[in-house]
Design a protein around this motif. Structure first.
Motif, short mmCIF file in Angstrom:
data_model
loop_
_atom_site.label_atom_id
_atom_site.label_comp_id
_atom_site.label_asym_id
_atom_site.label_seq_id
_atom_site.Cartn_x
_atom_site.Cartn_y
_atom_site.Cartn_z
N LEU A 102 0.83 -1.20 0.00
CA LEU A 102 0.00 0.00 0.00
C LEU A 102 0.87 1.25 0.00
O LEU A 102 1.99 1.25 0.53
N GLU A 103 0.35 2.31 -0.58
CA GLU A 103 1.05 3.59 -0.54
C GLU A 103 1.18 4.06 0.91
O GLU A 103 0.30 3.83 1.74
N THR A 104 2.27 4.76 1.18
CA THR A 104 2.50 5.22 2.55
C THR A 104 1.40 6.18 3.00
O THR A 104 1.07 6.21 4.20
N GLY A 105 0.84 6.92 2.06
CA GLY A 105 -0.24 7.83 2.42
C GLY A 105 -1.44 7.12 3.00
O GLY A 105 -2.13 7.63 3.90
N ARG A 106 -1.71 5.91 2.50
CA ARG A 106 -2.84 5.13 3.02
C ARG A 106 -2.57 4.68 4.45
O ARG A 106 -3.47 4.70 5.30
N ILE A 107 -1.34 4.27 4.70
CA ILE A 107 -0.98 3.86 6.06
C ILE A 107 -1.13 5.04 7.01
O ILE A 107 -1.67 4.90 8.12
N LEU A 149 -4.78 5.67 7.84
CA LEU A 149 -5.31 4.71 8.82
C LEU A 149 -4.80 5.03 10.23
O LEU A 149 -5.54 4.90 11.21
N ALA A 150 -3.55 5.47 10.32
CA ALA A 150 -3.01 5.87 11.61
C ALA A 150 -3.75 7.10 12.15
O ALA A 150 -3.99 7.20 13.36
N GLU A 151 -4.11 8.00 11.27
CA GLU A 151 -4.88 9.18 11.69
C GLU A 151 -6.23 8.77 12.26
O GLU A 151 -6.69 9.32 13.26
N VAL A 152 -6.87 7.81 11.61
CA VAL A 152 -8.16 7.31 12.11
C VAL A 152 -7.99 6.76 13.52
O VAL A 152 -8.77 7.07 14.43
N SER A 164 -5.74 7.46 15.64
CA SER A 164 -5.35 8.53 16.57
C SER A 164 -6.55 9.30 17.11
O SER A 164 -6.42 10.01 18.10
N GLY A 165 -7.68 9.16 16.46
CA GLY A 165 -8.88 9.79 16.98
C GLY A 165 -9.38 9.16 18.26
O GLY A 165 -10.25 9.73 18.95
N PHE A 166 -8.84 7.98 18.60
CA PHE A 166 -9.31 7.24 19.78
C PHE A 166 -8.18 6.88 20.74
O PHE A 166 -8.44 6.64 21.92
N LEU A 167 -6.94 6.81 20.24
CA LEU A 167 -5.81 6.34 21.03
C LEU A 167 -4.76 7.43 21.17
O LEU A 167 -4.52 8.19 20.23
N SER A 168 -4.09 7.46 22.31
CA SER A 168 -3.12 8.52 22.55
C SER A 168 -1.79 8.29 21.85
O SER A 168 -1.06 9.24 21.56
N THR A 169 -1.46 7.02 21.59
CA THR A 169 -0.16 6.70 20.97
C THR A 169 -0.36 5.78 19.79
O THR A 169 -0.69 4.59 19.96
N VAL A 170 -0.21 6.32 18.59
CA VAL A 170 -0.28 5.52 17.36
C VAL A 170 1.02 5.75 16.61
O VAL A 170 1.39 6.89 16.32
N LEU A 171 1.71 4.67 16.30
CA LEU A 171 3.02 4.76 15.65
C LEU A 171 2.95 4.10 14.28
O LEU A 171 2.27 3.09 14.10
N ILE A 172 3.66 4.66 13.33
CA ILE A 172 3.67 4.16 11.96
C ILE A 172 4.97 3.40 11.72
O ILE A 172 6.05 3.87 12.09
N GLY A 173 4.85 2.22 11.09
CA GLY A 173 6.04 1.41 10.80
C GLY A 173 6.17 1.08 9.33
O GLY A 173 5.18 1.02 8.60
N ASN A 174 7.41 0.88 8.88
CA ASN A 174 7.74 0.48 7.51
C ASN A 174 7.33 1.51 6.46
O ASN A 174 7.04 1.17 5.32
N CYS A 175 7.29 2.76 6.85
CA CYS A 175 6.96 3.84 5.89
C CYS A 175 8.15 4.78 5.73
O CYS A 175 8.92 4.96 6.64
#
Length: 273
Positions: free
Chosen positions: A249-254, A257-260, A262-273
């Motif tokens: 998937l394109e990194t923008g899609r990842i 999804l991380a932004e989504v 983050s609307g509920f969780l305090s710590t969301v981390l992105i990997g392999n991008c």
């Protein structure tokens, strides 16, 4: 004989090995046939497990065996996780030897042992025996797992683990059935861990067609937040491996999804991008 470690509940005749490739019917009971059989051993940064909020900057001795109770077509470690006793080189290491090795690496920043690479919970006996020795010597036991085991095993293992990262494959029963797992069993494991003293982080490897919709990510993040919004979630880009080909998937899609999440969780981390 019936193996009760996971939802597969393999029924085995004498000498047969379960679907995981690691548990075997022998002398009237189901044993851990890969006990202490190590295929991989490496000193890693703790962040590689991935653990972002547990002893940052430290290192951990990572060990793996062979076998897994799921059949993910996108498996990143399929060379060992999809192998059995005869499918990959291994050497036998006792819990005592593994603990001594971990202690010897303290000068290099090692804080303990991470059970990882294949599925550690199918050989939970080795994990428990080693964790006991590590704790006696002031070291940590870390688990990287799919969390797909029975409540009985979960309740035995979780109290003995200092930190864990559980791979929440997707957020649907259909997806888990396709992978050979049990959705509710995995949720139960995570819920038990969230209510324990163990440091818990989660990872979702984003696989096209399995878990890449915003709706599924929102449902997952809402559920995690209901347990504890402080649980870190790693949203990780999947690269084609094993039986999966094509482009990731394109990194923008990842990131979306991380932004989504983050609307509920305090710590969301992105990997392999």
């Amino acid at each position: 004989m019936k193996c009760t470690v996971c939802a597969r509940e393999c029924r085995l005749q004498e000498g047969q090995t379960g679907a995981c490739g690691a548990r075997k019917a022998e002398q009237g009971s189901v044993i851990c046939a890969n006990y202490g059989r190590i295929t991989s051993l490496a000193l890693d940064p703790i962040e590689k497990k991935p653990l972002a909020r547990f002893l940052p900057g430290s290192r951990i001795l990572s060990c793996g065996s062979y076998g897994c109770n799921l059949r993910c077509p996108f498996c990143q470690n399929y060379e060992i996780s999809m192998a059995g006793e005869a499918g990959v080189p291994w050497r036998e290491i006792s819990p005592e030897e593994l603990c001594k090795t971990a202690i010897s690496l303290r000068p290099e920043g090692n804080t303990g042992v991470a059970f990882t690479y294949n599925e550690p919970l199918i050989s939970f006996e080795f994990l428990l025996d080693t964790a006991e020795l590590l704790h006696r010597n002031g070291m940590k036991a870390v688990l990287v797992s799919n969390g797909s085991v029975s409540r009985e095993i979960a309740e035995r293992v979780i109290p003995e683990i200092d930190a864990m990262n559980i791979d929440l494959k997707c957020f649907s029963e259909e997806g888990y059935r396709m992978l050979g797992g049990d959705f509710q069993q995995t949720l139960d494991f995570i819920e038990i861990a969230a209510g324990s003293r163990t440091h818990l982080e989660l990872t979702t490897l984003i696989v096209p067609g399995l878990n890449d919709t915003e709706e599924m990510m929102e449902a997952e993040a809402r559920w995690i937040a209901a347990l504890d919004p402080e649980i870190p979630l790693h949203v990780t880009r999947c690269f084609p491996r094993y039986k999966v080909s094509g482009r990731p998937l394109e990194t923008g899609r990842i990131r979306r999804l991380a932004e989504v999440a983050s609307g509920f969780l305090s710590t969301v981390l992105i990997g392999n991008c």
